[in-house]
Each structure stands twice: as C-alpha cells, then as structure tokens.
Design an enzyme around this catalytic site. Structure first.
Site, short mmCIF file in Angstrom:
data_model
loop_
_atom_site.label_atom_id
_atom_site.label_comp_id
_atom_site.label_asym_id
_atom_site.label_seq_id
_atom_site.Cartn_x
_atom_site.Cartn_y
_atom_site.Cartn_z
N LYS A 1 -7.01 0.13 -3.72
CA LYS A 1 -7.08 1.25 -2.78
C LYS A 1 -7.88 0.78 -1.57
O LYS A 1 -9.11 0.61 -1.64
CB LYS A 1 -7.73 2.48 -3.41
CG LYS A 1 -7.78 3.65 -2.44
CD LYS A 1 -7.76 4.98 -3.16
CE LYS A 1 -7.46 6.11 -2.21
NZ LYS A 1 -7.18 7.37 -2.89
N LEU B 1 2.07 0.90 -2.42
CA LEU B 1 2.54 1.86 -3.42
C LEU B 1 2.49 3.29 -2.91
O LEU B 1 3.27 4.14 -3.33
CB LEU B 1 1.71 1.75 -4.70
CG LEU B 1 1.77 0.42 -5.45
CD1 LEU B 1 0.82 0.46 -6.65
CD2 LEU B 1 3.19 0.12 -5.90
N GLY B 2 1.57 3.57 -2.01
CA GLY B 2 1.45 4.94 -1.50
C GLY B 2 0.42 5.02 -0.39
O GLY B 2 -0.43 4.13 -0.24
N ARG B 3 0.50 6.09 0.40
CA ARG B 3 -0.44 6.32 1.49
C ARG B 3 -1.04 7.71 1.34
O ARG B 3 -0.38 8.64 0.89
CB ARG B 3 0.26 6.24 2.86
CG ARG B 3 0.89 4.89 3.18
CD ARG B 3 1.56 4.93 4.55
NE ARG B 3 2.32 3.72 4.84
CZ ARG B 3 1.80 2.63 5.36
NH1 ARG B 3 0.51 2.59 5.66
NH2 ARG B 3 2.55 1.57 5.60
N GLY B 4 -2.28 7.83 1.75
CA GLY B 4 -2.95 9.13 1.74
C GLY B 4 -3.94 9.22 2.87
O GLY B 4 -4.07 8.29 3.68
N ASP C 1 -13.04 15.73 -7.23
CA ASP C 1 -11.72 15.93 -6.61
C ASP C 1 -10.62 15.88 -7.67
O ASP C 1 -9.62 15.18 -7.50
CB ASP C 1 -11.50 14.87 -5.52
CG ASP C 1 -10.41 15.29 -4.52
OD1 ASP C 1 -10.12 16.50 -4.44
OD2 ASP C 1 -9.86 14.41 -3.84
N ALA D 1 -7.13 9.17 2.76
CA ALA D 1 -8.31 8.32 2.63
C ALA D 1 -7.98 6.84 2.75
O ALA D 1 -8.87 6.02 2.96
CB ALA D 1 -9.00 8.58 1.29
N GLY D 2 -6.70 6.48 2.61
CA GLY D 2 -6.36 5.07 2.69
C GLY D 2 -4.99 4.78 2.11
O GLY D 2 -4.16 5.68 1.96
N THR D 3 -4.78 3.51 1.77
CA THR D 3 -3.49 3.03 1.29
C THR D 3 -3.67 2.36 -0.07
O THR D 3 -4.63 1.61 -0.26
CB THR D 3 -2.90 2.01 2.28
OG1 THR D 3 -2.87 2.60 3.58
CG2 THR D 3 -1.49 1.63 1.88
#
Length: 411
Positions: A36, A15-18, A130, A20-22
């Site tokens: 996550k 669904l998405g990447r960042g 955060d 800190a992880g996927t």
C-alpha cells in the site's frame, strides 16, 4: 510498469486505488506481497513520517489469522508504504455490491472472524478506527465456513492512526467513514476499542439488511443520526441476535461488548441461523421530499449506495478498493439537534413503493381517481333514488310547467 519500493521490494501491478493511496501487487525477499503506497502529499509530511516510524513496532507485532499482517513499513524518499500479506480474494464490499445482502449464517460467521481479529488488536493496544466492508478481505483460497462463507481478514490497521495527525484533526476534523462512525468520535472523544465494536455491528447490520442503520444522504445528516437516532429493528432475525446488535450499537461505549465476547456470542448463534435465507426487506426512503405534482419532475442524479459516500474532493465512490478514509468536518451543534428529517426510518416491505418516488405518486393518483369515481357514482345513485321516490309520490299530479321549478324538491 514495475517500480522499486525501498531496497527490498518491487511493485509490479496496481490492484486498486483509494483516497489514501494505491495498492500494488509486489514481490519481496519472501515472495508475493501487497504494497500500500500512500499518497505523495502524505509522504512529504514529516510529522506523519515520524508517526509512521513510531507505529512500526506495534503494527509488525500484530500477528493473527484474522488480520492481514503488516510485514514492513518503508520510508524511502517520496515513498511511504505498508508491505502486507497478500490475500488471494476480494473485499467484502465487492461481495455486497454483487449480492446486496448475505444469508444471516454467512454474515454472522464473517463478522465473528473480524471480531476475533479485533480482539487480538485490542489486546495489543491497537484500535483500528476504520472498520468497514472495504477493509474486510475474503480469502477465496481458504476453507469454507458456516453458510459457505470464506475466511475473513481485517486489513488497513494503522492507516487511520497514521493519517490522523493533530495538525489534520485539531478541533474541526474527524477520521473515518461516516456510515460506521461511533457517536463518541463524532462528539470529539478519543477513540477507544469500543469504536471498532460499533463499526463492526454496523457492518453486520449492513450484511443482513443491505444498507447501514444510519446511512443515506449528506454526510452531515449521517453523523447526526448516529448521535440522535435509535436503530430501526430488522424483521425476521432471531431476537437474541437482534439484542446483540442493539447492544453493540449502543450510544454509550461502556454498554458495548468487548470484541472477544462479541465473537463468542455470534458463534453461539450460528446453529439457529443454518439454512435461513437472506432477509426480505427494502431500503428505507432517503430521497428528498417530492416537489408538488404540478411542477415538472427534474431529472434525478443516480443515488450512491450507502457506505460509498465520497469525502475527498476529486474522488468518487467507485475507486477500485473504495478506500474512503479521510478527514471530515465535525457537525455543528445545530446540525446535531435533528429536525423533521432526522427521525428514524423503518425499512419498507419488499416491493412497496418508496415514498416520494414516481411509482408512489402514481399509486396515490390512482387512489384519488378511484375515490373520485366512487364518490360520483354514490352521488348519482343518491340523486336517482331521490328522483324515483318523488316521481312515484306524484305520479298522478299535474306536471309543473314552470322551468324554474322543474327539478323535484327534496322531501
């Protein structure tokens, strides 16, 4: 390609990447979930895995309608994952990117929802650390609220605390996204509930204005502004709402409201905000001082939107879920001391050129040309008048043949 996460879950689709992880769309014993999956280097950190397990009970116990629930924490080989409720919707950053700013009624309703979630977390002894638009999800299947807002839920509880191990942050590092960091975190104090209130007030300011109160430019400059500058007023919002913002953006943590108080006070404001259009303000200047006009203008790199500062080497602010949670350096005392460009900047009126921009310089040149022409016309007019006056006084006199004295003398 599907992959197993532990013995109970299957991750089917990214669904998405960042940083800190996927985040994956997954399936568990009770139906669809969001998974996550943290980075492999985090999963290989035994100290972090230990902290992960220690936090399991607290995170699983946090149950509130305005919080994306954590269903499970999985530690399996190289996999370190949070299994969360699946929210059918989008994040608040995506909506901001699309609309730039929200109508005050919708903005206040969304922030009140998140304040409710924070109140529950703080009562359980959990600090988010955060809070930012990327971590606010909008449930598109839920009932519409004031101003047409969708129900808002706060996600990624525990990630900041899990990754913030002493080895990663000893004396030189802090955790968070620079636009939303409370001053006490920048100064090295331990995180308390008040840091979430400061971050949430920053989010509300951003929803109303289209930019954060202290953002823009280099991360070090952003951190300095949090510590040294006061928030610039936003024209067009009720005074009581502005006073709420100012109180929750106070430098002193004890001056800020508690989350439950903030939620209640914001909802009191909703009737006065009904039907109010989004604010008509422009982002303050954050460009460097312009070069002298004689020098050719160098091509400018695209300016990233505030709140999307890339802090991890090799990542960009355009990750699909824009998770910029990471460690970053605490500024040195001389950096926090401020300087010529450390002063607060008032938002520009809508349509006004940005100082230092090409349109601003062109406008300045037009003003100089206009003033120069006007001066020349006035000077010419003064000379003609003097000549006419002298010529009239000497109409019957014999002309002077000496070319050195052919110009009329001033009276």
């Amino acid at each position: 390609m599907a992959r197993k996460i532990g013995s109970r879950y299957t991750a089917n689709q990214i669904l998405g990447r960042g940083s800190a992880g996927t985040v994956w769309l997954g399936e568990g014993p009770e139906g669809p979930v969001a998974i996550k999956l943290l980075r492999e280097d985090l999963a290989s950190d035994q100290e972090l895995v230990g902290r992960f397990v220690q936090e399991r009970t607290a995170l699983l116990s946090l149950d509130h309608p305005r919080v994306v629930g954590v269903r499970d924490l999985v530690v399996d080989g190289n996999d370190l994952a949070l299994v969360m409720d699946l929210v059918r919707g989008t994040d608040l950053r995506t909506r901001l990117d699309r609309e730039r700013r929200l109508a005050p009624e919708a903005a206040v309703a969304i922030v009140a929802d998140i304040a409710d979630g924070l109140a529950a977390a703080h009562a359980a002894g959990i600090v988010h650390r955060d809070v930012k638009p990327e971590n606010v999800l909008l449930d598109m299947q839920g009932p519409l609220g004031p101003g047409g807002s969708h129900p808002a839920l706060l996600t990624d509880f525990g990630v900041a605390k899990l990754i913030d191990s002493p080895r990663r942050t000893r004396a030189t590092k802090i955790i968070g996204t620079p636009d939303y960091l409370a001053p006490e975190l920048i100064e090295g104090l331990p995180p308390r509930a008040a840091v979430d209130i400061y971050a949430l007030a920053t989010v509300l300011y951003e929803l109303l204005a289209g930019f954060t109160p202290f953002g823009g430019g280099h991360p070090g400059a952003i951190l300095r502004r949090h510590v040294t500058e006061t928030v610039v007023p936003l024209p067009g919002i009720p005074d009581e709402l502005w006073q709420l913002l100012v109180q929750c953006l106070a430098k002193a943590p004890a001056s800020r409201l508690r989350a439950s108080e903030l939620a209640a006070r914001l909802r009191e404001q909703l009737p006065t905000l009904a039907g109010m259009a989004p604010l008509d303000v422009d982002e303050p200047d954050t460009e460097p001082d312009p070069e002298p006009e004689a020098a050719p203008a160098a091509p400018k790199e695209p300016v990233a939107r505030r709140g999307a500062v890339p802090l991890v080497p090799g990542t960009t602010p355009t990750d699909s879920n824009r998770d910029t949670h990471t460690s970053m350096r605490v500024p040195a005392p001389d950096e926090l001391a401020g300087g010529a460009r450390g002063t607060a900047r008032a938002p520009r009126a809508a349509g006004a050129p940005r100082p230092g921009s090409a349109r601003h310089r062109a406008s300045a040149r037009r003003r100089r040309i206009t003033l120069g022409v006007a001066g020349a016309v006035l000077a010419a007019a003064a000379g003609i008048g003097t000549w006419a006056a002298v010529s009239g006084d000497n109409a019957d006199a014999t002309p002077n043949k000496n070319p050195e004295h052919s110009a009329p003398e001033s009276p």
